[in-house]
Design a protein around this motif. Sequence first.
Motif, short mmCIF file in Angstrom:
data_model
loop_
_atom_site.label_atom_id
_atom_site.label_comp_id
_atom_site.label_asym_id
_atom_site.label_seq_id
_atom_site.Cartn_x
_atom_site.Cartn_y
_atom_site.Cartn_z
N ASP A 161 0.84 -1.20 0.00
CA ASP A 161 0.00 0.00 0.00
C ASP A 161 0.87 1.25 0.00
O ASP A 161 0.60 2.22 -0.72
CB ASP A 161 -0.91 0.01 1.23
CG ASP A 161 -2.05 -0.99 1.12
OD1 ASP A 161 -2.26 -1.55 0.02
OD2 ASP A 161 -2.73 -1.23 2.15
N PHE A 162 1.93 1.22 0.81
CA PHE A 162 2.86 2.34 0.89
C PHE A 162 3.52 2.59 -0.47
O PHE A 162 3.63 3.74 -0.93
CB PHE A 162 3.92 2.04 1.96
CG PHE A 162 5.06 3.02 2.01
CD1 PHE A 162 4.89 4.29 2.52
CD2 PHE A 162 6.33 2.64 1.57
CE1 PHE A 162 5.96 5.19 2.58
CE2 PHE A 162 7.40 3.52 1.62
CZ PHE A 162 7.21 4.80 2.13
N MET A 163 3.96 1.52 -1.12
CA MET A 163 4.62 1.65 -2.43
C MET A 163 3.69 2.25 -3.47
O MET A 163 4.09 3.11 -4.27
CB MET A 163 5.13 0.29 -2.88
CG MET A 163 6.20 -0.33 -1.99
SD MET A 163 7.77 0.56 -2.00
CE MET A 163 8.41 0.14 -3.63
N LEU A 164 2.43 1.80 -3.48
CA LEU A 164 1.46 2.33 -4.45
C LEU A 164 1.08 3.77 -4.13
O LEU A 164 1.06 4.63 -5.01
CB LEU A 164 0.21 1.46 -4.47
CG LEU A 164 0.27 0.14 -5.23
CD1 LEU A 164 -1.07 -0.58 -5.15
CD2 LEU A 164 0.67 0.34 -6.70
N ASP A 165 0.79 4.03 -2.87
CA ASP A 165 0.33 5.36 -2.48
C ASP A 165 1.36 6.44 -2.77
O ASP A 165 1.01 7.56 -3.15
CB ASP A 165 -0.03 5.39 -0.98
CG ASP A 165 -1.26 4.56 -0.66
OD1 ASP A 165 -2.01 4.22 -1.60
OD2 ASP A 165 -1.47 4.25 0.53
N ASP A 166 2.64 6.11 -2.59
CA ASP A 166 3.69 7.11 -2.79
C ASP A 166 4.38 7.00 -4.15
O ASP A 166 5.44 7.58 -4.37
CB ASP A 166 4.73 7.00 -1.67
CG ASP A 166 4.22 7.62 -0.37
OD1 ASP A 166 3.07 8.11 -0.36
OD2 ASP A 166 4.94 7.59 0.63
N HIS A 167 3.75 6.27 -5.06
CA HIS A 167 4.22 6.18 -6.46
C HIS A 167 5.68 5.69 -6.53
O HIS A 167 6.47 6.18 -7.32
CB HIS A 167 4.10 7.54 -7.16
CG HIS A 167 2.71 8.08 -7.17
ND1 HIS A 167 2.40 9.35 -7.60
CD2 HIS A 167 1.52 7.54 -6.77
CE1 HIS A 167 1.09 9.57 -7.49
NE2 HIS A 167 0.55 8.48 -6.97
N LEU A 168 5.99 4.69 -5.71
CA LEU A 168 7.34 4.15 -5.63
C LEU A 168 7.53 2.92 -6.50
O LEU A 168 8.60 2.31 -6.48
CB LEU A 168 7.69 3.83 -4.17
CG LEU A 168 7.70 5.07 -3.26
CD1 LEU A 168 7.68 4.66 -1.79
CD2 LEU A 168 8.91 5.94 -3.56
#
Length: 557
Positions: A307-314
Amino acid sequence: MKYEEMPYSRIDFAEETRYLKELMKRFQAAKSAEEQFAVHQEYYKMARHIQTEMTLASTRNSLDTSDAFYDQEKDYYDREYPAYSNLAVEYAKLLLKSPFRKELEEIIGHPAFRNMELAEKSTSEAIIPLKQEENALVSRYEKMMASAAIEWEGQIYNISQMTPFQRSKDRKVRQEAGKKVDAFYASKGKELDEIYDALVKNRTAQAKALGYENFTELGYNRMIRNSYRRPEVEKFRSQIKEYWVPLAEEFWDNRRKRLGLDKLYFCDEGVSFPEGSPKPIGSYEDTLLAGQKMYRELSEKTGEFFDFMLDDHLLQVLPGKHKKVGGYMTYMPDFHSPFVFANFNGTSGDVDVITHECGHAFQGYLTADDPILEHADITMETAETHSMSMEFFTNPWMNLFFGDRADDFKKSQVEDAVAFIPYGCMVDEFQHIVYDHPEMTPAERKEAWKGLEKVYKPHLDFGEEYPFFGTGSYWQRQNHIYAGPFYYIDYCIAQTSAFQYRIWMEKDYRAAFDSYLKFSRESGSGFYAEMLEENGLKSPFKEGTIQEIVKGIRELL
């Protein structure tokens, strides 16, 4: 913070050099291990910031090689960082010579000090110009690969985008696509030879300047081989030749029979089934959403991570006109952010990104709050065990990506992983030959490669579609040979460890995954073989381990 919003500013190495020299004076003046470690923590903050800014510049250059600003920034770091890194080694020498070294080792860890010793042997002020030249040569190679513009059916594609056509179920399509790719490399053949010849001579000169006989030992030190060296690698390759190559050849022959072919040519190797290799269902965005569902169900921690990777466009994985080829994971410490770069192309390789590169990224996410910076300096075989094992642990969710062909994918995944190890060992042995004999001509290097093909891939036949690759030049499309000498064996070592997890999964999935989580959290705090054995796996260097894994794979299938 979203990736595109992360502020970037060029590192002023003159200022950072001044500050590091000040830290060195304070470190030497400190009267206790506690005081020295307090100074060292300030070094951590500086090092993390430098890594973050350099990574921002590098990743943004990877995303668009035509962006003049970040192209200049990457060139700047290629020029300026070698001198600074040399000073950083001088700083590390202070830790090695500290009267409080024993106490510091208890805080930081024994592997960290072994790594510092290897780094000390890998550089000096005398080779800074050579390292700058080496960086420029690698950049030249990578820019050339990124510039590929291959005409196919009225459209222009880069190398990565040609992969689906090379894996087409229609043999004529993959033959013609293969010819196009081979022709591109042939058109760059002279320059490819020039760049690699210059790199071999450059790295040999670096080694000579540091007192080595040739680059091979220096290459091991640069790779921070802190728990095994050349004898162990040679023993590993010997076992692969004896026990693994026959297994891989059986798998290649099984593929030939499934495809209904009298002979398996190179153009057929990327196709697993007559109906074609399994491909992800849906769009690129569907693949990302499937990954999110998978990681949420795998565990609470993996769900938070993705979720963190998707939310922050990583996860910068969609194809782009001027993107560099390949894929990688890196890390930006100031933002506690892993970053994944790739080029989706509609093949199963897209799912490999979601599992393999995200295996790297998940390990970075798990250890983001580790106060000891040296623990992030994981050796590559450790890092690749994180990623290759995640490829297997995500197997129960492959239906999300491949629908009713999930079982086909899992079968081909095991076959491809088995087939990769002989190739990876071939890459490694080739580099030993090249750097042991830097006087070899480009033609002699190609003859050496052809000889290794007969040992590690005896079935291999390029046919008429690959006149360039078929003359011993296939290695020239392997980025690691140009950019990361002696890296490739780490993939092979790690894959054998990942297979141990795959075999364990069949008996007790949860116990295997718990071991994996613990191994990932340990990061670079221990030595590779010791961490494996502490977590229920066996060292791949031990006699009998490879035979045991081969037996387990046969039972698995």
